[in-house]
Scaffold this motif. Structure first.
Motif, PDB file in Angstrom:
ATOM      1  N   LEU A  94       0.825  -1.209   0.000  1.00 41.60           N
ATOM      2  CA  LEU A  94       0.000   0.000   0.000  1.00 41.60           C
ATOM      3  C   LEU A  94       0.862   1.264   0.000  1.00 41.60           C
ATOM      4  O   LEU A  94       0.534   2.246  -0.682  1.00 41.60           O
ATOM      5  CB  LEU A  94      -0.930  -0.001   1.212  1.00 41.60           C
ATOM      6  N   LYS A  95       1.965   1.250   0.733  1.00 37.82           N
ATOM      7  CA  LYS A  95       2.849   2.411   0.763  1.00 37.82           C
ATOM      8  C   LYS A  95       3.486   2.643  -0.598  1.00 37.82           C
ATOM      9  O   LYS A  95       3.608   3.796  -1.053  1.00 37.82           O
ATOM     10  CB  LYS A  95       3.932   2.219   1.835  1.00 37.82           C
ATOM     11  N   GLU A  96       3.908   1.565  -1.271  1.00 34.36           N
ATOM     12  CA  GLU A  96       4.498   1.708  -2.603  1.00 34.36           C
ATOM     13  C   GLU A  96       3.477   2.259  -3.595  1.00 34.36           C
ATOM     14  O   GLU A  96       3.788   3.132  -4.420  1.00 34.36           O
ATOM     15  CB  GLU A  96       5.021   0.353  -3.084  1.00 34.36           C
ATOM     16  N   PHE A  97       2.259   1.756  -3.523  1.00 37.30           N
ATOM     17  CA  PHE A  97       1.211   2.241  -4.420  1.00 37.30           C
ATOM     18  C   PHE A  97       0.920   3.713  -4.163  1.00 37.30           C
ATOM     19  O   PHE A  97       0.748   4.506  -5.103  1.00 37.30           O
ATOM     20  CB  PHE A  97      -0.048   1.389  -4.224  1.00 37.30           C
ATOM     21  N   ASN A  98       0.889   4.121  -2.910  1.00 33.86           N
ATOM     22  CA  ASN A  98       0.638   5.519  -2.551  1.00 33.86           C
ATOM     23  C   ASN A  98       1.772   6.422  -3.026  1.00 33.86           C
ATOM     24  O   ASN A  98       1.530   7.531  -3.540  1.00 33.86           O
ATOM     25  CB  ASN A  98       0.468   5.630  -1.043  1.00 33.86           C
ATOM     26  N   ALA A  99       3.018   5.947  -2.894  1.00 36.31           N
ATOM     27  CA  ALA A  99       4.162   6.740  -3.351  1.00 36.31           C
ATOM     28  C   ALA A  99       4.134   6.934  -4.867  1.00 36.31           C
ATOM     29  O   ALA A  99       4.430   8.026  -5.375  1.00 36.31           O
ATOM     30  CB  ALA A  99       5.461   6.062  -2.928  1.00 36.31           C
ATOM     31  N   ASN A 100       3.755   5.890  -5.608  1.00 28.66           N
ATOM     32  CA  ASN A 100       3.667   6.015  -7.071  1.00 28.66           C
ATOM     33  C   ASN A 100       2.585   7.001  -7.472  1.00 28.66           C
ATOM     34  O   ASN A 100       2.759   7.789  -8.418  1.00 28.66           O
ATOM     35  CB  ASN A 100       3.404   4.643  -7.688  1.00 28.66           C
ATOM     36  N   LEU A 101       1.458   6.975  -6.770  1.00 28.56           N
ATOM     37  CA  LEU A 101       0.387   7.921  -7.077  1.00 28.56           C
ATOM     38  C   LEU A 101       0.819   9.362  -6.809  1.00 28.56           C
ATOM     39  O   LEU A 101       0.547  10.269  -7.610  1.00 28.56           O
ATOM     40  CB  LEU A 101      -0.855   7.585  -6.255  1.00 28.56           C
ATOM     41  N   ARG A 102       1.495   9.585  -5.696  1.00 25.81           N
ATOM     42  CA  ARG A 102       1.974  10.936  -5.378  1.00 25.81           C
ATOM     43  C   ARG A 102       2.992  11.425  -6.414  1.00 25.81           C
ATOM     44  O   ARG A 102       2.983  12.598  -6.817  1.00 25.81           O
ATOM     45  CB  ARG A 102       2.581  10.958  -3.977  1.00 25.81           C
ATOM     46  N   LYS A 103       3.850  10.519  -6.848  1.00 26.02           N
ATOM     47  CA  LYS A 103       4.842  10.883  -7.857  1.00 26.02           C
ATOM     48  C   LYS A 103       4.171  11.222  -9.179  1.00 26.02           C
ATOM     49  O   LYS A 103       4.549  12.194  -9.852  1.00 26.02           O
ATOM     50  CB  LYS A 103       5.822   9.722  -8.040  1.00 26.02           C
ATOM     51  N   GLY A 110       4.088  19.167 -13.354  1.00 25.43           N
ATOM     52  CA  GLY A 110       5.339  19.694 -13.894  1.00 25.43           C
ATOM     53  C   GLY A 110       6.536  19.501 -12.993  1.00 25.43           C
ATOM     54  O   GLY A 110       7.588  20.119 -13.236  1.00 25.43           O
ATOM     55  N   GLU A 111       6.439  18.662 -11.992  1.00 28.27           N
ATOM     56  CA  GLU A 111       7.553  18.426 -11.067  1.00 28.27           C
ATOM     57  C   GLU A 111       8.097  17.004 -11.272  1.00 28.27           C
ATOM     58  O   GLU A 111       7.444  16.145 -11.865  1.00 28.27           O
ATOM     59  CB  GLU A 111       7.093  18.601  -9.618  1.00 28.27           C
ATOM     60  N   CYS A 112       9.297  16.778 -10.761  1.00 26.51           N
ATOM     61  CA  CYS A 112       9.931  15.444 -10.791  1.00 26.51           C
ATOM     62  C   CYS A 112      10.005  14.890 -12.216  1.00 26.51           C
ATOM     63  O   CYS A 112       9.689  13.707 -12.461  1.00 26.51           O
ATOM     64  CB  CYS A 112       9.181  14.477  -9.886  1.00 26.51           C
ATOM     65  N   LEU A 113      10.430  15.727 -13.178  1.00 26.91           N
ATOM     66  CA  LEU A 113      10.519  15.291 -14.572  1.00 26.91           C
ATOM     67  C   LEU A 113      11.928  14.896 -14.990  1.00 26.91           C
ATOM     68  O   LEU A 113      12.112  14.385 -16.109  1.00 26.91           O
ATOM     69  CB  LEU A 113      10.018  16.410 -15.496  1.00 26.91           C
ATOM     70  N   ASN A 114      12.907  15.113 -14.142  1.00 31.62           N
ATOM     71  CA  ASN A 114      14.294  14.849 -14.530  1.00 31.62           C
ATOM     72  C   ASN A 114      14.573  13.364 -14.715  1.00 31.62           C
ATOM     73  O   ASN A 114      15.449  12.982 -15.504  1.00 31.62           O
ATOM     74  CB  ASN A 114      15.257  15.427 -13.480  1.00 31.62           C
ATOM     75  N   ASP A 115      13.855  12.510 -13.993  1.00 37.39           N
ATOM     76  CA  ASP A 115      14.107  11.071 -14.064  1.00 37.39           C
ATOM     77  C   ASP A 115      13.335  10.386 -15.195  1.00 37.39           C
ATOM     78  O   ASP A 115      13.456   9.168 -15.370  1.00 37.39           O
ATOM     79  CB  ASP A 115      13.749  10.405 -12.731  1.00 37.39           C
TER      80      ASP A 115
END
Length: 228
Positions: A94-103, A110-115
């Motif tokens: 559940l934590k991994e799924f939540n982190a992917n959704l936030r990302k 428009g954020e976190c586009l460098n990767d």
């Protein structure tokens, strides 16, 4: 008279099945209570009916958790640790799924586009364009509904104005418009401003008000304003 032997199989009739369950459950709990008193045994019985109702019997000197602890000790297994490990694994997913959704949300802003690689950027653009199309479609639908509502209100106002103008013109042409004469010589009105006009003939020897020729018929006019 001897009782017939009951065949052990599922009772198809729901009412009979519930009655049998209730009777045998009470009998089983009674036997467990007798076993607890007579033999100083620690007994725990958990039953769940077909209607998902929970029934439990536990010896007065012990709790359900203590029974499970004794069971784990006697069998040599750790039920709580296994259950805890499963819960921890589920929490990790559940934590991994939540982190992917936030990302993903940050990337759409428009954020976190460098990767992101080229293909990922193209997919992100397509997803954003699809979302914008859905938003525009919803916006135009809401605007269209508001325009239709405004047109309906405007037609209603125009219809009311047309009726008022027709009534005004009719009043100008006919002073008795909207009045109904009854048998007593009265005029009963139903217009928006006059509810009744009563016309009565005055005796010949009655004093004539100013403005009326002697010998003419005078009228006593009573006007009542219509309450809003």
């Amino acid at each position: 008279m001897a009782r017939g032997k009951i065949q052990i199989k599922r009772i198809e009739n729901q009412t009979n099945r519930q009655v049998t369950y209730s009777k045998r459950r009470n009998g089983l709990f009674k036997k467990a209570q007798e076993l607890t008193v007579l033999c100083d045994a620690r007994v725990s019985i958990i039953m769940i009916s077909s209607t998902q109702k929970l029934h439990e019997y536990i010896s007065p000197t012990i709790t359900t958790k203590q029974v499970f602890d004794l069971y784990q000790k006697a069998v040599g297994v750790d039920l709580w640790s296994t259950h805890y490990e499963r819960m921890q694994e589920h929490l990790k997913k559940l934590k991994e799924f939540n982190a992917n959704l936030r990302k993903e949300i940050r990337q759409r802003m428009g954020e976190c586009l460098n990767d992101l690689g080229y293909d990922q950027v193209v997919n992100l653009i397509e997803d954003i364009n699809t979302s914008l199309s859905l938003i525009r479609e919803r916006k135009y639908k809401v605007i269209g509904n508001q325009i239709d509502t405004g047109k309906k209100k405007l037609r209603n106002v125009q219809e009311i104005h047309k009726n008022l103008m027709l009534e005004f013109d009719a009043r100008q042409e006919d002073p008795h418009y909207g009045l109904v004469e009854n048998n007593d010589g009265d005029y009963l009105g139903f217009g928006p401003h006059i509810i009744a006009l009563r016309l009565t003939q005055q005796p010949p020897n009655h004093c004539h008000p100013p403005g009326l020729h002697r010998g003419g018929a005078a009228s006593d006019i009573t006007t009542f304003a219509l309450l809003e």
